[in-house]
Write a protein that holds these residues in place. Structure first.
Motif, mmCIF file in Angstrom:
data_model
loop_
_atom_site.group_PDB
_atom_site.id
_atom_site.type_symbol
_atom_site.label_atom_id
_atom_site.label_comp_id
_atom_site.label_asym_id
_atom_site.label_seq_id
_atom_site.Cartn_x
_atom_site.Cartn_y
_atom_site.Cartn_z
ATOM 1 N N MET A 7 -15.831 -15.582 0.538
ATOM 2 C CA MET A 7 -15.718 -14.335 -0.187
ATOM 3 C C MET A 7 -14.274 -13.869 -0.123
ATOM 4 O O MET A 7 -13.666 -13.876 0.931
ATOM 5 C CB MET A 7 -16.635 -13.286 0.434
ATOM 6 C CG MET A 7 -16.615 -11.988 -0.305
ATOM 7 S SD MET A 7 -17.749 -10.794 0.383
ATOM 8 C CE MET A 7 -16.938 -10.369 1.894
ATOM 9 N N ASP A 8 -13.725 -13.471 -1.244
ATOM 10 C CA ASP A 8 -12.360 -12.998 -1.321
ATOM 11 C C ASP A 8 -12.387 -11.554 -1.812
ATOM 12 O O ASP A 8 -12.876 -11.276 -2.899
ATOM 13 C CB ASP A 8 -11.559 -13.887 -2.276
ATOM 14 C CG ASP A 8 -10.085 -13.568 -2.237
ATOM 15 O OD1 ASP A 8 -9.691 -12.653 -1.482
ATOM 16 O OD2 ASP A 8 -9.320 -14.224 -2.964
ATOM 17 N N LEU A 9 -11.869 -10.631 -1.028
ATOM 18 C CA LEU A 9 -11.937 -9.220 -1.376
ATOM 19 C C LEU A 9 -11.088 -8.889 -2.596
ATOM 20 O O LEU A 9 -11.356 -7.930 -3.299
ATOM 21 C CB LEU A 9 -11.472 -8.365 -0.197
ATOM 22 C CG LEU A 9 -12.315 -8.446 1.059
ATOM 23 C CD1 LEU A 9 -11.701 -7.611 2.157
ATOM 24 C CD2 LEU A 9 -13.736 -8.002 0.789
ATOM 25 N N SER B 192 -22.362 -13.456 -1.869
ATOM 26 C CA SER B 192 -22.150 -12.507 -2.953
ATOM 27 C C SER B 192 -22.044 -11.109 -2.349
ATOM 28 O O SER B 192 -22.418 -10.870 -1.203
ATOM 29 C CB SER B 192 -23.305 -12.564 -3.941
ATOM 30 O OG SER B 192 -24.484 -12.058 -3.354
ATOM 31 N N TRP B 193 -21.530 -10.169 -3.136
ATOM 32 C CA TRP B 193 -21.433 -8.795 -2.651
ATOM 33 C C TRP B 193 -22.805 -8.214 -2.366
ATOM 34 O O TRP B 193 -22.973 -7.428 -1.432
ATOM 35 C CB TRP B 193 -20.698 -7.926 -3.670
ATOM 36 C CG TRP B 193 -19.229 -8.104 -3.588
ATOM 37 C CD1 TRP B 193 -18.433 -8.721 -4.492
ATOM 38 C CD2 TRP B 193 -18.367 -7.691 -2.519
ATOM 39 N NE1 TRP B 193 -17.138 -8.712 -4.057
ATOM 40 C CE2 TRP B 193 -17.068 -8.090 -2.860
ATOM 41 C CE3 TRP B 193 -18.588 -7.033 -1.325
ATOM 42 C CZ2 TRP B 193 -15.984 -7.833 -2.021
ATOM 43 C CZ3 TRP B 193 -17.499 -6.781 -0.492
ATOM 44 C CH2 TRP B 193 -16.220 -7.183 -0.845
ATOM 45 N N CYS B 194 -23.786 -8.591 -3.154
ATOM 46 C CA CYS B 194 -25.144 -8.088 -2.934
ATOM 47 C C CYS B 194 -25.660 -8.527 -1.563
ATOM 48 O O CYS B 194 -26.255 -7.738 -0.836
ATOM 49 C CB CYS B 194 -26.058 -8.594 -4.045
ATOM 50 S SG CYS B 194 -27.751 -8.013 -3.905
ATOM 51 N N ILE C 22 -23.747 -6.541 1.245
ATOM 52 C CA ILE C 22 -24.193 -5.149 1.330
ATOM 53 C C ILE C 22 -25.604 -5.065 1.914
ATOM 54 O O ILE C 22 -25.894 -4.205 2.743
ATOM 55 C CB ILE C 22 -24.111 -4.479 -0.057
ATOM 56 C CG1 ILE C 22 -22.647 -4.311 -0.451
ATOM 57 C CG2 ILE C 22 -24.830 -3.144 -0.068
ATOM 58 C CD1 ILE C 22 -22.437 -3.848 -1.869
ATOM 59 N N THR C 23 -26.483 -5.986 1.524
ATOM 60 C CA THR C 23 -27.851 -5.983 2.044
ATOM 61 C C THR C 23 -27.871 -6.220 3.546
ATOM 62 O O THR C 23 -28.555 -5.499 4.290
ATOM 63 C CB THR C 23 -28.692 -7.051 1.328
ATOM 64 O OG1 THR C 23 -28.658 -6.802 -0.078
ATOM 65 C CG2 THR C 23 -30.122 -7.042 1.815
ATOM 66 N N VAL C 24 -27.119 -7.197 4.013
ATOM 67 C CA VAL C 24 -27.066 -7.469 5.455
ATOM 68 C C VAL C 24 -26.452 -6.280 6.194
ATOM 69 O O VAL C 24 -26.936 -5.882 7.262
ATOM 70 C CB VAL C 24 -26.277 -8.769 5.728
ATOM 71 C CG1 VAL C 24 -25.983 -8.941 7.198
ATOM 72 C CG2 VAL C 24 -27.051 -9.964 5.205
ATOM 73 N N GLY C 25 -25.415 -5.675 5.627
ATOM 74 C CA GLY C 25 -24.795 -4.513 6.258
ATOM 75 C C GLY C 25 -25.747 -3.338 6.376
ATOM 76 O O GLY C 25 -25.787 -2.658 7.400
#
Length: 51
Positions: free
Chosen positions: A1-3, A23-25, A28-31
């Motif tokens: 992942m590259d910000l 993926s960003w999804c 975010i879900t894990v976070g």
């Protein structure tokens, strides 16, 4: 992942067979689940000290 990778195709030089990226999804879900687990642990610890 590259910000800093804002292009939909990603960076050049990666073939379609590289895979294994997040993926960003997913991030975010894990976070959210980690924060929820910490919050639940904190609430039960607080209840244990009160009762």
């Amino acid at each position: 992942m590259d910000l800093f990778d804002v292009e939909p195709g990603g960076r050049d030089g990666h073939g379609p067979d590289t895979g294994g990226g997040w993926s960003w999804c997913g991030v975010i879900t894990v976070g959210v689940f980690v924060l929820l687990a910490v919050l639940i642990s904190w609430v039960f610890g607080l209840m244990g000290r009160i009762l």
